[in-house]
Design a protein around this motif. Sequence first.
Motif, PDB file in Angstrom:
ATOM      1  N   THR A   6       0.259   9.115  -0.859  1.00  0.00           N
ATOM      2  CA  THR A   6       1.013  10.310  -1.214  1.00  0.00           C
ATOM      3  C   THR A   6       0.749  11.420  -0.199  1.00  0.00           C
ATOM      4  O   THR A   6      -0.121  11.308   0.665  1.00  0.00           O
ATOM      5  CB  THR A   6       0.630  10.803  -2.606  1.00  0.00           C
ATOM      6  N   ASP A  61      -3.652  -5.697  -5.292  1.00  0.00           N
ATOM      7  CA  ASP A  61      -4.963  -6.338  -5.441  1.00  0.00           C
ATOM      8  C   ASP A  61      -5.239  -7.321  -4.310  1.00  0.00           C
ATOM      9  O   ASP A  61      -6.379  -7.480  -3.871  1.00  0.00           O
ATOM     10  CB  ASP A  61      -5.037  -7.058  -6.785  1.00  0.00           C
ATOM     11  N   ALA A  83       0.863  -1.190   0.000  1.00  0.00           N
ATOM     12  CA  ALA A  83       0.000   0.000   0.000  1.00  0.00           C
ATOM     13  C   ALA A  83       0.895   1.236   0.000  1.00  0.00           C
ATOM     14  O   ALA A  83       2.011   1.211   0.521  1.00  0.00           O
ATOM     15  CB  ALA A  83      -0.918   0.017   1.218  1.00  0.00           C
ATOM     16  N   ARG A  84       0.345   2.290  -0.576  1.00  0.00           N
ATOM     17  CA  ARG A  84       1.123   3.530  -0.710  1.00  0.00           C
ATOM     18  C   ARG A  84       0.176   4.706  -0.558  1.00  0.00           C
ATOM     19  O   ARG A  84      -0.984   4.652  -0.992  1.00  0.00           O
ATOM     20  CB  ARG A  84       1.805   3.552  -2.070  1.00  0.00           C
ATOM     21  N   SER A 139      -3.620  10.530  -1.672  1.00  0.00           N
ATOM     22  CA  SER A 139      -4.026   9.541  -2.663  1.00  0.00           C
ATOM     23  C   SER A 139      -3.420   8.198  -2.267  1.00  0.00           C
ATOM     24  O   SER A 139      -2.265   8.132  -1.835  1.00  0.00           O
ATOM     25  CB  SER A 139      -3.527   9.961  -4.038  1.00  0.00           C
ATOM     26  N   THR A 140      -4.200   7.122  -2.429  1.00  0.00           N
ATOM     27  CA  THR A 140      -3.734   5.805  -2.018  1.00  0.00           C
ATOM     28  C   THR A 140      -3.820   4.802  -3.147  1.00  0.00           C
ATOM     29  O   THR A 140      -4.628   4.949  -4.066  1.00  0.00           O
ATOM     30  CB  THR A 140      -4.551   5.268  -0.832  1.00  0.00           C
ATOM     31  N   ASN A 141      -2.981   3.784  -3.081  1.00  0.00           N
ATOM     32  CA  ASN A 141      -3.139   2.636  -3.952  1.00  0.00           C
ATOM     33  C   ASN A 141      -2.692   1.393  -3.202  1.00  0.00           C
ATOM     34  O   ASN A 141      -1.875   1.458  -2.283  1.00  0.00           O
ATOM     35  CB  ASN A 141      -2.415   2.797  -5.288  1.00  0.00           C
ATOM     36  N   TYR A 142      -3.287   0.259  -3.593  1.00  0.00           N
ATOM     37  CA  TYR A 142      -3.109  -1.002  -2.885  1.00  0.00           C
ATOM     38  C   TYR A 142      -2.818  -2.139  -3.854  1.00  0.00           C
ATOM     39  O   TYR A 142      -3.271  -2.136  -4.998  1.00  0.00           O
ATOM     40  CB  TYR A 142      -4.383  -1.358  -2.111  1.00  0.00           C
ATOM     41  N   LYS A 164      -6.654  -5.307  -1.188  1.00  0.00           N
ATOM     42  CA  LYS A 164      -7.751  -4.341  -1.324  1.00  0.00           C
ATOM     43  C   LYS A 164      -8.970  -4.813  -0.541  1.00  0.00           C
ATOM     44  O   LYS A 164      -9.356  -5.976  -0.602  1.00  0.00           O
ATOM     45  CB  LYS A 164      -8.118  -4.161  -2.795  1.00  0.00           C
TER      46      LYS A 164
END
Length: 124
Positions: free
Chosen positions: A52, A61, A49-50, A56-59, A64
Amino acid sequence: QVQLVESGGGLVQAGGSLRLSCAASGSIFSINAMGWYRPAPGQQRELVARITSGISTNYADSVKGRFTISRDNTKNTVYLQMNSLKPEDTAVYYCNAMVLAGDPGGPYRSLEAWGQGTLVTVSS
């Protein structure tokens, strides 16, 4: 220099929860992205996971809907709330930060910092 110190790892049963923390310290002017990584087959480390500086996030798959990343900019700290843990989540989790570092007044330089890792073990 910049140091990242992780905490919160441990042993938990499948279906349980853990919360990881990572605090950054040192000559920090600002922190851009912060994230969590773990080893993966065929890769040195995979992104879990990240987040900013703009939140803003992203994971990955695979996490999630189960993991949530957040940060407290006043404490230079990033968190990873891990719910519904599975045995395949067992790994050493590493904190990462993209930092603009330097003494007050500059000059500043961009650098990438890593923590020492915290072990998460999920039993079946």
